[in-house]
Design an enzyme around this catalytic site. Structure first.
Site, short mmCIF file in Angstrom:
data_model
loop_
_atom_site.label_atom_id
_atom_site.label_comp_id
_atom_site.label_asym_id
_atom_site.label_seq_id
_atom_site.Cartn_x
_atom_site.Cartn_y
_atom_site.Cartn_z
N PRO A 81 41.47 -0.25 -88.67
CA PRO A 81 40.55 -0.06 -89.80
C PRO A 81 41.30 0.34 -91.07
O PRO A 81 42.17 1.21 -91.03
CB PRO A 81 39.66 1.10 -89.33
CG PRO A 81 40.49 1.84 -88.31
CD PRO A 81 41.38 0.82 -87.66
N SER A 110 36.37 -0.16 -91.36
CA SER A 110 36.43 1.24 -91.78
C SER A 110 35.13 1.67 -92.44
O SER A 110 34.50 0.88 -93.16
CB SER A 110 37.59 1.41 -92.78
OG SER A 110 37.46 2.61 -93.49
N TYR A 133 34.67 8.81 -89.65
CA TYR A 133 35.33 10.10 -89.76
C TYR A 133 34.30 11.15 -89.35
O TYR A 133 33.13 10.83 -89.13
CB TYR A 133 35.76 10.35 -91.21
CG TYR A 133 36.85 9.44 -91.71
CD1 TYR A 133 38.18 9.67 -91.39
CD2 TYR A 133 36.55 8.35 -92.53
CE1 TYR A 133 39.18 8.84 -91.86
CE2 TYR A 133 37.55 7.51 -93.00
CZ TYR A 133 38.86 7.77 -92.66
OH TYR A 133 39.86 6.95 -93.13
N THR A 159 38.30 8.65 -86.22
CA THR A 159 39.62 9.01 -86.77
C THR A 159 39.67 10.52 -87.00
O THR A 159 38.80 11.08 -87.67
CB THR A 159 39.86 8.25 -88.10
OG1 THR A 159 39.90 6.85 -87.79
CG2 THR A 159 41.18 8.65 -88.75
N LYS A 256 41.27 8.30 -82.66
CA LYS A 256 42.45 7.74 -83.34
C LYS A 256 43.15 8.82 -84.14
O LYS A 256 42.51 9.53 -84.94
CB LYS A 256 41.99 6.60 -84.28
CG LYS A 256 43.08 6.03 -85.17
CD LYS A 256 42.53 4.83 -85.94
CE LYS A 256 43.55 4.18 -86.86
NZ LYS A 256 43.75 4.89 -88.11
N HIS A 280 48.46 7.44 -88.69
CA HIS A 280 47.79 6.85 -89.84
C HIS A 280 48.79 6.02 -90.68
O HIS A 280 48.72 5.97 -91.90
CB HIS A 280 47.18 7.95 -90.71
CG HIS A 280 45.85 7.61 -91.32
ND1 HIS A 280 44.65 8.08 -90.83
CD2 HIS A 280 45.51 6.85 -92.40
CE1 HIS A 280 43.66 7.63 -91.59
NE2 HIS A 280 44.16 6.87 -92.55
N ARG A 335 49.09 -2.63 -92.05
CA ARG A 335 49.70 -3.29 -93.21
C ARG A 335 50.00 -4.77 -92.97
O ARG A 335 49.86 -5.56 -93.90
CB ARG A 335 50.96 -2.53 -93.64
CG ARG A 335 50.64 -1.13 -94.19
CD ARG A 335 51.90 -0.43 -94.65
NE ARG A 335 51.68 0.94 -95.08
CZ ARG A 335 51.67 1.98 -94.26
NH1 ARG A 335 51.84 1.82 -92.95
NH2 ARG A 335 51.47 3.20 -94.74
C1 LIG Z 1 45.68 0.67 -97.11
C2 LIG Z 1 45.35 1.39 -95.84
C3 LIG Z 1 44.09 1.94 -95.68
C4 LIG Z 1 43.75 2.61 -94.49
N1 LIG Z 1 42.48 3.08 -94.32
C5 LIG Z 1 42.13 3.64 -93.12
C6 LIG Z 1 40.79 4.02 -92.87
O1 LIG Z 1 39.90 3.85 -93.71
N2 LIG Z 1 40.52 4.59 -91.66
C7 LIG Z 1 41.48 4.79 -90.69
O2 LIG Z 1 41.18 5.29 -89.61
N3 LIG Z 1 42.76 4.40 -90.91
C8 LIG Z 1 43.10 3.83 -92.08
N4 LIG Z 1 44.39 3.40 -92.27
C9 LIG Z 1 45.39 3.56 -91.18
C10 LIG Z 1 45.36 2.34 -90.27
O3 LIG Z 1 44.17 2.27 -89.51
C11 LIG Z 1 46.54 2.36 -89.26
O4 LIG Z 1 46.53 3.58 -88.58
C12 LIG Z 1 47.89 2.15 -89.94
O5 LIG Z 1 47.79 1.22 -90.99
C13 LIG Z 1 48.89 1.65 -88.91
O6 LIG Z 1 50.16 1.52 -89.44
P1 LIG Z 1 50.77 0.15 -90.01
O7 LIG Z 1 50.10 -0.07 -91.34
O8 LIG Z 1 52.21 0.41 -90.13
O9 LIG Z 1 50.41 -0.95 -89.03
C14 LIG Z 1 44.73 2.74 -93.46
C15 LIG Z 1 46.01 2.18 -93.62
C16 LIG Z 1 46.32 1.50 -94.80
C17 LIG Z 1 47.68 0.88 -94.93
#
Ligand SMILES: Cc1cc2nc3c(=O)[nH]c(=O)nc-3n(C[C@H](O)[C@H](O)[C@H](O)COP(=O)(O)O)c2cc1C
Length: 394
Positions: A81, A110, A133, A159, A256, A280, A335
């Site tokens: 998400p 998300s 959340y 999360t 998470k 995260h 990402r």
């Molecule tokens: C731009 C961005 C926004 C994110 N927003 C959320 C979110 O709204 N809720 C959440 O649980 N994790 C969020 N995350 C964390 C991701 O769910 C995930 O844990 C993380 O991107 C994993 O690492 P990686 O980007 O290296 O694959 C976000 C990550 C990024 C890069």
């Protein structure tokens, strides 16, 4: 040949996203908390682990499929998400969900998404999870649970690593705050990225769609909405709240943001059917342990009682294979698909998933593994662990 055809790996997509997106948007995806040590650590931890292939195995058929949350998925990785996808491309969450569905994997929406629970459900028949959340207003949590249930989401993801917002200094520098505070340079940079700007102004106005009705109720604009949301994030959530959410939802639930084996045990005791070992993506606590380093302890603690997923730093199929060999049931990626979305919308997301899928299949074949069940810790050599057991004379 388009630029996308010339993208051979996730780093190529990252470069394309960097070119198309204004710097503030790119940094919002690409950056982490403070010195970004944990974000880098997530990548480094994969490099610390080496693969030990087995030879002369018939790998003419390799099948990377698995299950997650009771759903069959064709690939051992799912969509993590992430908030506000419309900021990067008008295809936004719908495009990501469609690409995930076509690739045979699960999409996670998300709470902070720019598309509603119901609109994502209508746009793709693939497996889906909704991420929440802990909110101060418990009625808001109940409303999300009910909406996810009505829209037939397969799982809920709670999360738990955002008791307070992480300190992302790139965003502060770029004015990517709520409300936005882009300076003159930021505005000029946006104008320079005219393709992105055109897409953005032609698209419907971006909103945090899942709380849109609350905006209307409050008659608020995005800045007061942000105050409302910030106010809604609870810093006082405990395992009792997690248990009550698990009971109210009653279906597959992942917690998470778990990094400690004792927390993993508490998650299972609270009723979670899965944990996501995650920091995260290094966006919250800088200095936190890399996900891959936390994984073995958590698998040993609860691997026989619930599903263990991992995210953070996955950029290659070999990273996914390493996580699975270490005991993860499947992974999430964040990402990698956002770079694809920022580079070229839905087609870019599909390209990201195709790249990771073909790398995963190729690495499995080179490892002599025809199914994920062939991968275990005997397939891995860990430099740090090997060095310390050597020192102990083992
Ligand atoms: C731009 C961005 C926004 C994110 N927003 C959320 C979110 O709204 N809720 C959440 O649980 N994790 C969020 N995350 C964390 C991701 O769910 C995930 O844990 C993380 O991107 C994993 O690492 P990686 O980007 O290296 O694959 C976000 C990550 C990024 C890069």
């Amino acid at each position: 040949m388009t630029a996308l055809d010339r993208a051979h790996n996730i780093e190529d997509l990252r470069r394309l996203a960097k070119r198309r997106l204004p710097q503030a948007m790119f940094d919002y995806i690409d950056g982490g908390a403070e010195d970004e040590g944990t974000m880098r650590g997530n990548r480094d931890a994969f490099c610390e682990v080496s693969l030990i292939p087995r030879q002369l195995v018939d790998v003419s058929k390799v099948d990377p499929k698995t299950t997650a949350f009771g759903c069959d998925i064709d690939l051992p990785f799912m969509i993590a998400p992430t908030g506000m996808s419309a900021m990067f491309h008008p295809d936004a969450e719908r495009g990501v969900a469609r690409a995930a569905g076509r690739s045979g994997t699960l999409y996670s929406l998300s709470t902070m998404g720019s598309t509603s629970i119901e609109d994502v459900a209508a746009s793709s028949s693939g497996s889906k999870a909704f991420q929440i959340y802990a909110f101060r207003d418990r009625a808001l949590t109940s409303e999300f649970i009910e909406r996810a249930r009505s829209a037939r989401y397969d799982a809920l993801i709670l999360t738990v690593d955002v008791p307070v917002a992480g300190n992302r200094e790139r965003d502060l520098r770029n004015g990517m705050t709520l409300p936005p505070a882009l300076g003159l340079m930021g505005i000029l940079d946006i104008a320079r990225h005219w393709r992105w700007s055109l897409d953005y102004v032609r698209a419907p106005r971006m909103t945090l769609a899942n709380v849109a009705h609350r905006i209307a109720e409050a008659n608020a604009d995005i800045s007061t909405l942000s105050g409302y949301i910030a106010n809604q994030f609870s810093s006082s959530m405990t395992w009792d709240d997690a248990r009550s959410i698990a009971e109210e939802w009653g279906g597959p639930l992942a917690i998470k943001g778990v990094l400690h084996p004792d927390d993993a045990r508490r998650a299972v005791d609270a009723g979670a059917s899965a944990v996501v070992v995650s920091n995260h993506g290094g966006r919250q606590l800088d200095g936190a342990i890399a996900s891959m380093d936390a994984l073995p302890g958590i698998v040993d603690a609860i691997g026989d009682r619930c599903e263990v997923f991992l995210d953070g730093g996955i950029r290659r199929g070999s990273d996914i294979v390493k996580a699975i060999a270490l005991g993860a049931k499947a992974c999430f990626v964040g990402r990698p698909y956002l770079y694809g979305l920022g580079a070229a919308g839905e087609a870019g997301v599909e390209e990201a998933l195709t790249i990771l899928a073909s790398e995963t299949r190729r690495v499995m074949a080179l490892m002599g593994a025809t199914a994920l069940g062939d991968l275990d810790r005997t397939c891995l050599s860990h430099r740090t662990l090997a060095a310390s057991s050597h020192q102990r004379g083992e």
